[in-house]
Design a protein around this motif. Sequence first.
Motif, PDB file in Angstrom:
ATOM      1  N   GLU A   1      -3.643  -1.730   9.002  1.00 36.48           N
ATOM      2  CA  GLU A   1      -3.616  -2.428  10.283  1.00 36.48           C
ATOM      3  C   GLU A   1      -4.750  -1.991  11.220  1.00 36.48           C
ATOM      4  O   GLU A   1      -5.186  -0.837  11.185  1.00 36.48           O
ATOM      5  N   ASP A   2      -5.194  -2.907  12.058  1.00 31.71           N
ATOM      6  CA  ASP A   2      -6.240  -2.598  13.043  1.00 31.71           C
ATOM      7  C   ASP A   2      -5.677  -1.806  14.221  1.00 31.71           C
ATOM      8  O   ASP A   2      -6.369  -0.974  14.800  1.00 31.71           O
ATOM      9  N   MET A   3      -4.437  -2.115  14.580  1.00 32.60           N
ATOM     10  CA  MET A   3      -3.792  -1.418  15.696  1.00 32.60           C
ATOM     11  C   MET A   3      -2.472  -0.818  15.215  1.00 32.60           C
ATOM     12  O   MET A   3      -1.747  -1.441  14.428  1.00 32.60           O
ATOM     13  N   ASN A   4      -2.180   0.396  15.685  1.00 34.06           N
ATOM     14  CA  ASN A   4      -0.988   1.087  15.224  1.00 34.06           C
ATOM     15  C   ASN A   4      -0.270   1.793  16.359  1.00 34.06           C
ATOM     16  O   ASN A   4      -0.860   2.081  17.404  1.00 34.06           O
ATOM     17  N   TYR A   5       0.998   2.090  16.103  1.00 27.63           N
ATOM     18  CA  TYR A   5       1.765   2.904  17.036  1.00 27.63           C
ATOM     19  C   TYR A   5       1.396   4.375  16.828  1.00 27.63           C
ATOM     20  O   TYR A   5       0.881   4.764  15.780  1.00 27.63           O
ATOM     21  N   ARG A   6       1.697   5.179  17.813  1.00 30.65           N
ATOM     22  CA  ARG A   6       1.475   6.615  17.711  1.00 30.65           C
ATOM     23  C   ARG A   6       2.472   7.238  16.732  1.00 30.65           C
ATOM     24  O   ARG A   6       3.518   6.657  16.446  1.00 30.65           O
ATOM     25  N   ASN A   7       2.134   8.425  16.273  1.00 34.32           N
ATOM     26  CA  ASN A   7       3.049   9.151  15.389  1.00 34.32           C
ATOM     27  C   ASN A   7       4.403   9.381  16.052  1.00 34.32           C
ATOM     28  O   ASN A   7       5.443   9.370  15.398  1.00 34.32           O
ATOM     29  N   SER A   8       4.388   9.605  17.355  1.00 29.97           N
ATOM     30  CA  SER A   8       5.632   9.858  18.073  1.00 29.97           C
ATOM     31  C   SER A   8       6.571   8.653  17.991  1.00 29.97           C
ATOM     32  O   SER A   8       7.792   8.815  17.913  1.00 29.97           O
TER      33      SER A   8
ATOM     34  N   VAL B   1       0.838  -1.200   0.000  1.00 27.65           N
ATOM     35  CA  VAL B   1       0.000   0.000   0.000  1.00 27.65           C
ATOM     36  C   VAL B   1       0.876   1.254   0.000  1.00 27.65           C
ATOM     37  O   VAL B   1       0.571   2.244  -0.673  1.00 27.65           O
ATOM     38  N   ALA B   2       1.976   1.221   0.740  1.00 25.42           N
ATOM     39  CA  ALA B   2       2.909   2.354   0.737  1.00 25.42           C
ATOM     40  C   ALA B   2       3.462   2.571  -0.666  1.00 25.42           C
ATOM     41  O   ALA B   2       3.636   3.723  -1.108  1.00 25.42           O
ATOM     42  N   TYR B   3       3.718   1.491  -1.374  1.00 23.29           N
ATOM     43  CA  TYR B   3       4.195   1.572  -2.753  1.00 23.29           C
ATOM     44  C   TYR B   3       3.138   2.226  -3.644  1.00 23.29           C
ATOM     45  O   TYR B   3       3.447   3.054  -4.501  1.00 23.29           O
ATOM     46  N   VAL B   4       1.868   1.870  -3.419  1.00 22.79           N
ATOM     47  CA  VAL B   4       0.765   2.499  -4.155  1.00 22.79           C
ATOM     48  C   VAL B   4       0.748   3.998  -3.893  1.00 22.79           C
ATOM     49  O   VAL B   4       0.618   4.810  -4.810  1.00 22.79           O
ATOM     50  N   TYR B   5       0.893   4.362  -2.620  1.00 26.24           N
ATOM     51  CA  TYR B   5       0.879   5.776  -2.242  1.00 26.24           C
ATOM     52  C   TYR B   5       2.031   6.552  -2.871  1.00 26.24           C
ATOM     53  O   TYR B   5       1.869   7.687  -3.326  1.00 26.24           O
TER      54      TYR B   5
ATOM     55  N   THR C   1       6.767   8.400   6.022  1.00 24.10           N
ATOM     56  CA  THR C   1       5.429   8.986   5.968  1.00 24.10           C
ATOM     57  C   THR C   1       4.445   8.038   5.303  1.00 24.10           C
ATOM     58  O   THR C   1       3.353   7.790   5.830  1.00 24.10           O
ATOM     59  N   THR C   2       4.810   7.510   4.141  1.00 26.49           N
ATOM     60  CA  THR C   2       3.893   6.625   3.422  1.00 26.49           C
ATOM     61  C   THR C   2       3.656   5.325   4.171  1.00 26.49           C
ATOM     62  O   THR C   2       2.535   4.813   4.189  1.00 26.49           O
ATOM     63  N   ILE C   3       4.689   4.795   4.804  1.00 27.78           N
ATOM     64  CA  ILE C   3       4.518   3.543   5.551  1.00 27.78           C
ATOM     65  C   ILE C   3       3.640   3.764   6.768  1.00 27.78           C
ATOM     66  O   ILE C   3       2.784   2.930   7.102  1.00 27.78           O
ATOM     67  N   MET C   4       3.797   4.900   7.448  1.00 33.71           N
ATOM     68  CA  MET C   4       2.948   5.186   8.607  1.00 33.71           C
ATOM     69  C   MET C   4       1.488   5.344   8.182  1.00 33.71           C
ATOM     70  O   MET C   4       0.581   4.777   8.812  1.00 33.71           O
ATOM     71  N   VAL C   5       1.260   6.096   7.106  1.00 32.31           N
ATOM     72  CA  VAL C   5      -0.109   6.298   6.625  1.00 32.31           C
ATOM     73  C   VAL C   5      -0.701   4.974   6.147  1.00 32.31           C
ATOM     74  O   VAL C   5      -1.864   4.668   6.409  1.00 32.31           O
ATOM     75  N   ALA C   6       0.109   4.178   5.438  1.00 35.49           N
ATOM     76  CA  ALA C   6      -0.361   2.879   4.961  1.00 35.49           C
ATOM     77  C   ALA C   6      -0.684   1.948   6.121  1.00 35.49           C
ATOM     78  O   ALA C   6      -1.653   1.193   6.079  1.00 35.49           O
ATOM     79  N   SER C   7       0.111   2.006   7.172  1.00 38.63           N
ATOM     80  CA  SER C   7      -0.125   1.179   8.348  1.00 38.63           C
ATOM     81  C   SER C   7      -1.457   1.540   8.996  1.00 38.63           C
ATOM     82  O   SER C   7      -2.215   0.672   9.433  1.00 38.63           O
ATOM     83  N   LYS C   8      -1.760   2.833   9.048  1.00 41.32           N
ATOM     84  CA  LYS C   8      -3.038   3.271   9.616  1.00 41.32           C
ATOM     85  C   LYS C   8      -4.201   2.789   8.772  1.00 41.32           C
ATOM     86  O   LYS C   8      -5.292   2.515   9.291  1.00 41.32           O
ATOM     87  N   TYR C   9      -3.983   2.692   7.459  1.00 43.63           N
ATOM     88  CA  TYR C   9      -5.032   2.255   6.549  1.00 43.63           C
ATOM     89  C   TYR C   9      -5.245   0.741   6.617  1.00 43.63           C
ATOM     90  O   TYR C   9      -6.374   0.261   6.575  1.00 43.63           O
TER      91      TYR C   9
ATOM     92  N   GLU D   1       2.946  14.230   7.489  1.00 46.27           N
ATOM     93  CA  GLU D   1       1.715  13.481   7.269  1.00 46.27           C
ATOM     94  C   GLU D   1       0.606  14.391   6.740  1.00 46.27           C
ATOM     95  O   GLU D   1      -0.090  14.050   5.775  1.00 46.27           O
ATOM     96  N   LEU D   2       0.436  15.546   7.356  1.00 49.51           N
ATOM     97  CA  LEU D   2      -0.610  16.474   6.946  1.00 49.51           C
ATOM     98  C   LEU D   2      -0.387  16.967   5.522  1.00 49.51           C
ATOM     99  O   LEU D   2      -1.328  16.990   4.704  1.00 49.51           O
ATOM    100  N   GLU D   3       0.854  17.338   5.215  1.00 45.40           N
ATOM    101  CA  GLU D   3       1.157  17.823   3.873  1.00 45.40           C
ATOM    102  C   GLU D   3       0.978  16.715   2.843  1.00 45.40           C
ATOM    103  O   GLU D   3       0.480  16.952   1.736  1.00 45.40           O
ATOM    104  N   PHE D   4       1.373  15.515   3.211  1.00 46.46           N
ATOM    105  CA  PHE D   4       1.229  14.369   2.314  1.00 46.46           C
ATOM    106  C   PHE D   4      -0.242  14.127   1.989  1.00 46.46           C
ATOM    107  O   PHE D   4      -0.598  13.890   0.826  1.00 46.46           O
TER     108      PHE D   4
END
Length: 230
Positions: free
Chosen positions: A141-148, A103-107, A131-139, A165-168
């Motif tokens: 995965e059911d559970m995710n780590y915080r942005n921090s 999914v990150a590759y798609v993004y 950035t893309t991997i974090m956003v893809a993970s949120k899309y 993330e916001l700009e992306f």
Amino acid sequence: MVSSSTSTSLIISPRKLRSDLYSYSYQEDSTTPLVVNVLASLIERSMARNHRIAKSCSSPWYMSKDMKKTRIFECHETPDMTIQSYLERIFRYTRAGPSVYVVAYVYIDRFCQNNPGFKINVTNVHRLLITTIMVASKYVEDMNYRNSYFARVGGLTTNELNKLELEFLFLMGFKLHVNVSVFESYCCHLEREVSIGGGYHIESTLRCAEEIKTRQNEERRYNQFAGLLL
């Protein structure tokens, strides 16, 4: 920490990649998903191609108007870490599954299409990946780590990653949905990439980075030891 590879060549077949993509086993000691190796190699090749184009262009692509919008992804100092090492680090500390990287590759592909003036290079690739991997993970995965947490893994501050993330999201037009057919098409694309010559010799495309990677491992071990003395 990323350890040096004991093998000189990692051969991946399309069948092996597909099996890893669709039946990956999540365990504490799970090996790095094969898609990570393929994605690293694809991005390395894309960067090499962009570098060749930049050298042959009379007007540098980095002066385009689109670059003003995507300048937030540029680093003031180029990170001394290979793409392979960086992706392995992200997997080691987040345990994001193979589908997240697809999914990150798609993004990444959509991002580059939406912003044609943006070209992946050594100064922006690390920020784009985390950035893309974090956003893809949120899309995905059911559970995710915080942005921090993702920020620490990626070598950024929380504020930096929040802004990225916001700009992306705005530069993507918030078009994050990946349906089954799109996901499958990108998996097939990855399989075609590894079908060249009956198997994909990942390390051959990253051979130029091995010396840097070895030096990084030595520096990490030194920094770990120095940290214990402080």
